[in-house]
Design an enzyme around this catalytic site. Structure first.
Site, PDB file in Angstrom:
ATOM      1  N   ASP A 147     -10.757  -8.608 -19.359  1.00 27.61           N
ATOM      2  CA  ASP A 147     -10.856  -9.363 -18.110  1.00 27.61           C
ATOM      3  C   ASP A 147     -11.218 -10.797 -18.479  1.00 27.61           C
ATOM      4  OD1 ASP A 147     -10.439  -6.952 -16.930  1.00 27.61           O
ATOM      5  OD2 ASP A 147     -12.329  -6.894 -15.815  1.00 27.61           O
ATOM      6  N   ASP A 189      -6.270   0.193  -5.652  1.00 31.64           N
ATOM      7  CA  ASP A 189      -7.712   0.223  -5.809  1.00 31.64           C
ATOM      8  C   ASP A 189      -8.305   0.832  -4.549  1.00 31.64           C
ATOM      9  OD1 ASP A 189      -7.225  -1.203  -8.150  1.00 31.64           O
ATOM     10  OD2 ASP A 189      -7.432  -3.129  -7.125  1.00 31.64           O
TER      11      ASP A 189
END
Length: 241
Positions: free
Chosen positions: A8, A129
């Protein structure tokens, strides 16, 4: 079972978030390129990258980093984070990434997802998600009021080439993935599914393999690597694709 170590990126650094909260962020010492090189050295073939700057701005903020990783590391990369138009998708496909992950923009606008699948054949992955069965969008700050499986049924024939399913309640918590819910999604999906969120130790990887579900393609491992709960040498032994 493909293993996707994760990177990330925020402010040119490797970071990890807990449940997607930017204020709950841990920064790590290695640069994204150094981390990708390390994964390559251990024999990993696949890499999951999220551009958190892109998620906030809707721009391909760290394209230069992605280009360098693709060029020098020879990894199959899936990239996500704020990708909201065809131009951004093209920048990443031109850079040589294997899959471009669409999330909030695809959930809010199914026509965008359909068009992307048609225009960029076999390049589009869909990031779903979910929290308590419902899809979340906009960096997990909004509930879409759409049930995951209802949405999946609507877009199942669009031509998505990969689905990444994340249980938000598990992400960054290292409490093991939601295998049960992921299997339900995989059994309803027309494309292969990646397990995401919550990997805590090497046993989670072994359990994922033991599911023996032909439609589960791989698993993403993030925070557990950075925090040392999973050693790269033991994770590398599980590589088989």
């Amino acid at each position: 079972m493909k293993i996707f170590p994760a990177i990330d990126i925020k402010d040119k650094k490797c970071v990890r978030l807990i449940k997607g909260e930017f204020e709950n962020k841990t920064e790590y010492g290695m640069s994204p390129f150094e981390q990708a090189s390390k994964y390559k050295d251990y024999g990993f073939k696949n890499l999951h990258i999220v551009d958190l700057d892109g998620a906030l701005t809707g721009e391909t903020v760290n394209l230069d980093i992605i280009q360098e990783i693709v060029k020098k590391c020879d990894l199959k990369i899936e990239i996500g984070g704020g990708i909201r138009n065809f131009e951004s998708i093209k920048k990443y496909t031109d850079a040589g990434v294997e899959k471009v992950i669409l999330g909030s923009a695809a959930i809010k606008d199914k026509d965008f997802l359909k068009g992307a699948c048609e225009k960029f054949h076999n390049k589009i992955a869909l990031g779903l998600d979910a929290k308590d069965g419902y899809l979340s969008v906009s960096g997990w700050k909004e509930n879409s009021n759409q049930l995951t499986l209802d949405y999946l049924k609507e877009v199942n024939n669009f031509g998505v080439s990969r689905l990444i399913y994340t249980d938000i309640n598990k992400d960054g918590m290292k409490q093991s993935p939601n295998f049960k819910e992921t299997e339900v999604v995989a059994n309803n999906s027309n494309c292969p599914v990646i397990i995401s969120g919550g990997v805590s130790n090497i046993d989670d990887i072994k359990k994922a393999k033991e599911l023996n579900n032909e439609n589960i393609e791989g698993i993403i491992v993030g925070k557990a690597i950075y925090d040392g709960d999973i050693k790269l040498e033991e994770l590398a032994k599980e590589i088989d694709a």
